[in-house]
Design a protein around this motif. Structure first.
Motif, PDB file in Angstrom:
ATOM      1  N   ALA A 186     -56.227  32.076  48.484  1.00  0.00           N
ATOM      2  CA  ALA A 186     -56.871  30.858  47.974  1.00  0.00           C
ATOM      3  C   ALA A 186     -55.896  29.944  47.238  1.00  0.00           C
ATOM      4  O   ALA A 186     -56.285  28.884  46.761  1.00  0.00           O
ATOM      5  CB  ALA A 186     -58.022  31.227  47.039  1.00  0.00           C
ATOM      6  N   ASP A 187     -54.633  30.329  47.139  1.00  0.00           N
ATOM      7  CA  ASP A 187     -53.643  29.558  46.385  1.00  0.00           C
ATOM      8  C   ASP A 187     -52.761  28.726  47.307  1.00  0.00           C
ATOM      9  O   ASP A 187     -52.498  29.100  48.452  1.00  0.00           O
ATOM     10  CB  ASP A 187     -52.738  30.501  45.577  1.00  0.00           C
ATOM     11  CG  ASP A 187     -53.488  31.269  44.510  1.00  0.00           C
ATOM     12  OD1 ASP A 187     -54.323  30.653  43.825  1.00  0.00           O
ATOM     13  OD2 ASP A 187     -53.249  32.482  44.374  1.00  0.00           O
ATOM     14  N   PHE A 188     -52.258  27.609  46.778  1.00  0.00           N
ATOM     15  CA  PHE A 188     -51.205  26.865  47.463  1.00  0.00           C
ATOM     16  C   PHE A 188     -50.141  26.496  46.432  1.00  0.00           C
ATOM     17  O   PHE A 188     -50.438  26.287  45.258  1.00  0.00           O
ATOM     18  CB  PHE A 188     -51.743  25.636  48.196  1.00  0.00           C
ATOM     19  CG  PHE A 188     -52.500  24.665  47.335  1.00  0.00           C
ATOM     20  CD1 PHE A 188     -51.862  23.603  46.725  1.00  0.00           C
ATOM     21  CD2 PHE A 188     -53.860  24.810  47.148  1.00  0.00           C
ATOM     22  CE1 PHE A 188     -52.554  22.698  45.946  1.00  0.00           C
ATOM     23  CE2 PHE A 188     -54.576  23.903  46.366  1.00  0.00           C
ATOM     24  CZ  PHE A 188     -53.917  22.851  45.763  1.00  0.00           C
ATOM     25  N   HIS A 189     -48.882  26.435  46.871  1.00  0.00           N
ATOM     26  CA  HIS A 189     -47.801  26.267  45.894  1.00  0.00           C
ATOM     27  C   HIS A 189     -46.554  25.687  46.531  1.00  0.00           C
ATOM     28  O   HIS A 189     -46.421  25.628  47.753  1.00  0.00           O
ATOM     29  CB  HIS A 189     -47.487  27.610  45.225  1.00  0.00           C
ATOM     30  CG  HIS A 189     -46.800  28.603  46.125  1.00  0.00           C
ATOM     31  ND1 HIS A 189     -45.706  29.338  45.723  1.00  0.00           N
ATOM     32  CD2 HIS A 189     -47.036  28.994  47.403  1.00  0.00           C
ATOM     33  CE1 HIS A 189     -45.310  30.133  46.688  1.00  0.00           C
ATOM     34  NE2 HIS A 189     -46.099  29.961  47.722  1.00  0.00           N
ATOM     35  N   GLU A 190     -45.639  25.277  45.652  1.00  0.00           N
ATOM     36  CA  GLU A 190     -44.307  24.835  46.060  1.00  0.00           C
ATOM     37  C   GLU A 190     -43.325  25.214  44.961  1.00  0.00           C
ATOM     38  O   GLU A 190     -43.699  25.376  43.797  1.00  0.00           O
ATOM     39  CB  GLU A 190     -44.282  23.330  46.332  1.00  0.00           C
ATOM     40  CG  GLU A 190     -44.584  22.471  45.118  1.00  0.00           C
ATOM     41  CD  GLU A 190     -44.573  20.988  45.444  1.00  0.00           C
ATOM     42  OE1 GLU A 190     -43.727  20.569  46.248  1.00  0.00           O
ATOM     43  OE2 GLU A 190     -45.407  20.253  44.888  1.00  0.00           O
ATOM     44  N   LEU A 191     -42.055  25.365  45.327  1.00  0.00           N
ATOM     45  CA  LEU A 191     -41.001  25.716  44.379  1.00  0.00           C
ATOM     46  C   LEU A 191     -39.965  24.598  44.371  1.00  0.00           C
ATOM     47  O   LEU A 191     -39.453  24.212  45.427  1.00  0.00           O
ATOM     48  CB  LEU A 191     -40.340  27.041  44.775  1.00  0.00           C
ATOM     49  CG  LEU A 191     -41.266  28.265  44.863  1.00  0.00           C
ATOM     50  CD1 LEU A 191     -40.494  29.480  45.346  1.00  0.00           C
ATOM     51  CD2 LEU A 191     -41.921  28.557  43.533  1.00  0.00           C
ATOM     52  N   VAL A 192     -39.673  24.114  43.178  1.00  0.00           N
ATOM     53  CA  VAL A 192     -38.735  22.995  43.031  1.00  0.00           C
ATOM     54  C   VAL A 192     -37.590  23.430  42.123  1.00  0.00           C
ATOM     55  O   VAL A 192     -37.786  23.621  40.922  1.00  0.00           O
ATOM     56  CB  VAL A 192     -39.429  21.759  42.432  1.00  0.00           C
ATOM     57  CG1 VAL A 192     -38.466  20.578  42.391  1.00  0.00           C
ATOM     58  CG2 VAL A 192     -40.692  21.402  43.216  1.00  0.00           C
ATOM     59  N   PRO A 193     -36.377  23.609  42.656  1.00  0.00           N
ATOM     60  CA  PRO A 193     -35.256  24.050  41.823  1.00  0.00           C
ATOM     61  C   PRO A 193     -34.736  22.936  40.930  1.00  0.00           C
ATOM     62  O   PRO A 193     -34.950  21.746  41.197  1.00  0.00           O
ATOM     63  CB  PRO A 193     -34.201  24.465  42.856  1.00  0.00           C
ATOM     64  CG  PRO A 193     -34.487  23.585  44.028  1.00  0.00           C
ATOM     65  CD  PRO A 193     -35.988  23.422  44.063  1.00  0.00           C
ATOM     66  N   THR A 194     -34.061  23.295  39.881  1.00  0.00           N
ATOM     67  CA  THR A 194     -33.434  22.322  38.992  1.00  0.00           C
ATOM     68  C   THR A 194     -32.250  21.671  39.693  1.00  0.00           C
ATOM     69  O   THR A 194     -31.384  22.355  40.239  1.00  0.00           O
ATOM     70  CB  THR A 194     -32.947  23.015  37.706  1.00  0.00           C
ATOM     71  OG1 THR A 194     -34.066  23.632  37.067  1.00  0.00           O
ATOM     72  CG2 THR A 194     -32.306  22.017  36.759  1.00  0.00           C
ATOM     73  N   ALA A 195     -32.226  20.359  39.714  1.00  0.00           N
ATOM     74  CA  ALA A 195     -31.101  19.583  40.258  1.00  0.00           C
ATOM     75  C   ALA A 195     -30.703  20.055  41.661  1.00  0.00           C
ATOM     76  O   ALA A 195     -29.529  20.291  41.945  1.00  0.00           O
ATOM     77  CB  ALA A 195     -29.909  19.668  39.318  1.00  0.00           C
TER      78      ALA A 195
END
Length: 283
Positions: free
Chosen positions: A70-79
């Motif tokens: 039931a989850d949705f997500h994204e990963l955003v690294p620093t710089a």
């Protein structure tokens, strides 16, 4: 914002097994997506932000998160940095009832940070899964399943220690049968889900379950289910540009007219207007 969440299916990743283990280095952002299976990941290297269901959480080495279908997500690294990640994905059948109750008794986000000896231990478990999955020695399926179960128990214990005494007491005051049905609802609300389905999970008659559900939660089964779907739809409107018709169906609503009507009643504006005027954060 021009995001279009990708759906990762069981057929793409789980066609021949109910557990898969992955290790990878990811340069840059991991785009918004969701999946039909459960996923438990630990960050070995890298820092940034984990956007889960529209809410941002910090990521550091040792961050671990467990996601449901039931989850949705994204990963955003620093710089525009790099993430080094170990993760295991698995189907619903791997969640025996005792572990399911431990993990989801408080129906909160399962995220934590492992450090020191705890991080070394959970990382060693991942590599054990990796080794057994790749080498497939005699009895490897037993080792993989038991190792995963032990890891899930460790995660449940660590995440549940974050509850205050009051929260813990309140969560455990829920009737066991109703809590089991609630867990099922939180994981399957986007599917066709009936009162009879939920009552079956609680092993109660439909009428008695309906009475107990309302007494414990304060709302009817249908009201609770609709709220889950509305909150999910609102978050999708906030973080993606999926067509409203697709958001309607992905959230568990059968018709666009019904979705428009209940969304406007709940949030005082239509889905389309909400998207145009969406706030900076979701609460």
């Amino acid at each position: 914002m021009d995001q279009y969440p990708k759906r990762l299916t069981n057929n793409m990743y789980m066609a021949s097994t109910s557990i898969q283990v992955f290790y990878g280095t990811h340069n840059g952002k991991i785009d918004l997506h969701w999946h039909e299976f459960y996923e438990m990941s630990v960050i070995l290297k890298g820092e940034g932000i984990h956007v889960l269901n529209g809410t941002s959480y910090p990521i550091v080495p040792g961050s671990l998160f467990l996601l449901t279908p039931a989850d949705f997500h994204e990963l955003v690294p620093t710089a525009n940095g790099t993430f080094e990640i170990l993760n295991v994905i698995f189907t619903d059948e791997q969640l025996i009832e005792e572990i399911r109750q431990l993990l989801f008794q408080q129906t909160k986000t399962l995220m934590t940070v492992f450090e020191g000896a705890e991080l070394a231990s959970i990382e060693a478990d991942y590599w054990r899964l990796w080794d057994e999955s790749n080498n497939r020695r005699e009895g490897y399926r037993i080792v993989i399943e038991r190792t995963l179960q032990r890891m899930l128990v460790d995660v449940a214990r660590k995440c549940n220690t974050r509850l205050s005494h009051t929260e813990f007491k309140q969560e455990h005051s829920l009737n066991q049968a109703i809590r089991q049905a609630l867990i099922y609802m939180h994981h399957h609300f986007r599917e066709p889900l009936t009162l009879k389905d939920a009552a079956r999970q609680a092993q109660l008659s439909t009428t008695y379950f309906s009475e107990c559900f309302h007494k414990i939660t304060g709302v009817s089964f249908q009201h609770y289910l609709q709220d889950l779907r509305l909150q999910f739809a609102r978050t999708l409107l906030h973080v993606s540009n999926l067509p409203i018709t697709e958001i309607c169906l992905a959230s568990g609503f059968n018709t666009l007219s019904h979705f428009d009507r209940v969304f406007k009643r709940e949030f005082q504006q239509s889905p389309r207007v909400y998207r145009q005027n969406k706030p900076g954060t979701i609460k």
